[in-house]
Write a protein that holds these residues in place. Structure first.
Motif, PDB file in Angstrom:
ATOM      1  N   THR A 201      70.627 131.513  57.411  1.00  0.00           N
ATOM      2  CA  THR A 201      70.468 132.446  58.526  1.00  0.00           C
ATOM      3  C   THR A 201      70.282 133.898  58.072  1.00  0.00           C
ATOM      4  N   PRO A 202      69.253 134.570  58.596  1.00  0.00           N
ATOM      5  CA  PRO A 202      69.054 135.988  58.266  1.00  0.00           C
ATOM      6  C   PRO A 202      70.119 136.900  58.866  1.00  0.00           C
ATOM      7  N   TRP A 203      70.878 136.379  59.862  1.00  0.00           N
ATOM      8  CA  TRP A 203      71.905 137.195  60.501  1.00  0.00           C
ATOM      9  C   TRP A 203      73.024 137.557  59.524  1.00  0.00           C
ATOM     10  N   LEU A 204      73.136 136.837  58.424  1.00  0.00           N
ATOM     11  CA  LEU A 204      74.078 137.180  57.365  1.00  0.00           C
ATOM     12  C   LEU A 204      73.396 137.956  56.250  1.00  0.00           C
ATOM     13  N   TYR A 205      72.200 137.520  55.878  1.00  0.00           N
ATOM     14  CA  TYR A 205      71.536 138.114  54.718  1.00  0.00           C
ATOM     15  C   TYR A 205      71.094 139.554  54.943  1.00  0.00           C
ATOM     16  N   VAL A 206      70.579 139.844  56.123  1.00  0.00           N
ATOM     17  CA  VAL A 206      70.089 141.209  56.390  1.00  0.00           C
ATOM     18  C   VAL A 206      71.224 142.230  56.319  1.00  0.00           C
ATOM     19  N   PRO A 207      72.367 142.001  56.998  1.00  0.00           N
ATOM     20  CA  PRO A 207      73.468 142.972  56.855  1.00  0.00           C
ATOM     21  C   PRO A 207      73.977 143.099  55.421  1.00  0.00           C
TER      22      PRO A 207
END
Length: 387
Positions: A201-207
């Motif tokens: 999930t990008p919701w973890l990687y982006v932050p």
């Protein structure tokens, strides 16, 4: 993938966009809009906390360029793990070439400027190769060369820039925040852990990626290194049933943003150097300017090509597949394109008229190296086509 994404993914299109942004920057900095251009570039944006109140130009240089370094790092990681650079002798060649391409220009610059107090730190100006500009010229002029030419240039330029940024950390870092550096290490470890656990999930990687950049910037280390570090921790090999690895998937998704936004915007703010007849008149007479000019144009070529060919001759490394010695010399000429980090070192080591003069020398050297390299690359491409 959209048609626009496919369009931007071609190297030639990216090169044209980059050159167009550079031309616009020079026009803006030397035309009737010069004041507005400088005001925009020097306008601070962002909160003061964690030193994030950067100017627009600094956001382009330290922020957007980190995306380019991330994409370049992904390609480098892929080649190191499953590509041509996975063989030691192939991987050693760009590393040796990069070291030679840093040492020789520095020695030449220090020799020419010996005894000049301005050279106390300015000897480091010609050590860096600009990845974005060099790859742009290569894309436009080397269509007849094998893909290994791009890989060689990309690899040596990444190593070169890492070495140059290390020099900046040693010579110019006024303060080093140990707590922020520790936070950077923890965040990088978290990114690796997420990759290891196959989290998608990008919701973890982006932050995590943004926080890594912020922490590295706050530590005093050049923030673009965050892009390379994150890329080198990205998983390359595919799992059973997986169509694409995270490395390849990210490379495909982010490359259009890198080529179409990050690099052109950076070029627009980095290349806007006021050019005057007085500055150009001193380029070939002032020792500081000569040191930078000769260091980049001559030192880079001799250092990169000389060390690489010597390593091949001694059997320590080997030429990339399909790339001849003359091809390597033509690619090595692109090492003299020293925009990004060279300008950064110039700003850190000089001020006032001396800084303007050195920037003019970097601009002139980059232009000369680009034109010479383009001529050599076109000649090699035609020779290969004829052969």
């Amino acid at each position: 993938m959209t048609e626009f994404g496919r369009y931007l993914r071609t190297e030639t299109v990216g090169g044209f966009i980059l050159l167009a942004a550079t031309a616009l920057a020079l026009l803006a900095a030397n035309g009737p809009w010069a004041d507005a251009y400088q005001t925009l570039r020097d306008t601070a944006v962002g909160p003061h906390v964690l030193h994030l109140d950067l100017t627009v130009g600094e956001w382009a240089k330290d922020g957007l360029l980190a995306l380019f370094f991330f994409v370049a790092g992904l390609e480098l990681k892929r080649e190191l793990v499953i590509g041509e650079l996975s063989h030691l002798k192939n991987a050693l060649l760009p590393v040796i070439a990069a070291i030679g391409g840093m040492v020789v220009p520095a020695v030449i610059a220090a020799g020419i400027g010996w005894g000049d107090p301005r050279m106390a730190q300015a000897w480091a100006i010609p050590v860096a190769t600009d990845i974005a500009f060099a790859l742009g010229v290569l894309a436009l002029a080397a269509s007849g060369l094998p893909s290994s030419a791009r890989l060689f240039l990309l690899s040596l330029a990444v190593v070169d820039d890492l070495g140059a940024i290390l020099l900046i950390a040693i010579l110019f870092t006024g303060s080093f925040d140990l707590l922020a550096a520790a936070a950077t290490v923890v965040l990088l470890a978290l990114y690796w852990f997420l990759q290891h656990k196959r989290v998608h999930t990008p919701w973890l990687y982006v932050p995590v990626a943004v926080a890594t950049w912020v922490a590295m910037h706050a530590s005093g280390v050049h923030a673009t290194i965050a892009g390379v570090a994150l890329a080198l921790l990205t998983r390359v090999r595919t799992d059973p049933g997986e169509d694409e690895s995270p490395c390849l998937r990210l490379e495909h998704r982010l490359q259009p943003w890198s080529a179409g936004l990050a690099v052109p915007v950076f070029a627009f703010f980095a290349a806007g150097i006021p050019v005057s007849l007085n500055v150009f008149g001193e380029l070939f007479t002032d020792r500081l300017a000569l040191a930078v000019l000769v260091g980049l144009v001559v030192g880079k070529l001799v250092g990169i090509a000389g060390s690489a060919l010597l390593a091949v001759r001694l059997g320590v490394a080997r030429l990339p597949e399909g790339l001849g010695r003359r091809d390597l010399v033509a690619v090595a000429m692109l090492g003299g394109v020293g925009f990004t980090v060279s300008l950064l070192i110039t700003e850190l080591s000089l001020d006032g008229a001396d800084m303007a003069l050195a920037k003019g020398a970097v601009l002139a050297a980059s232009l000369i190296a680009s034109l010479l390299a383009a001529a050599l690359l076109l000649r090699r491409s035609k020779a290969r086509s004829a052969g």
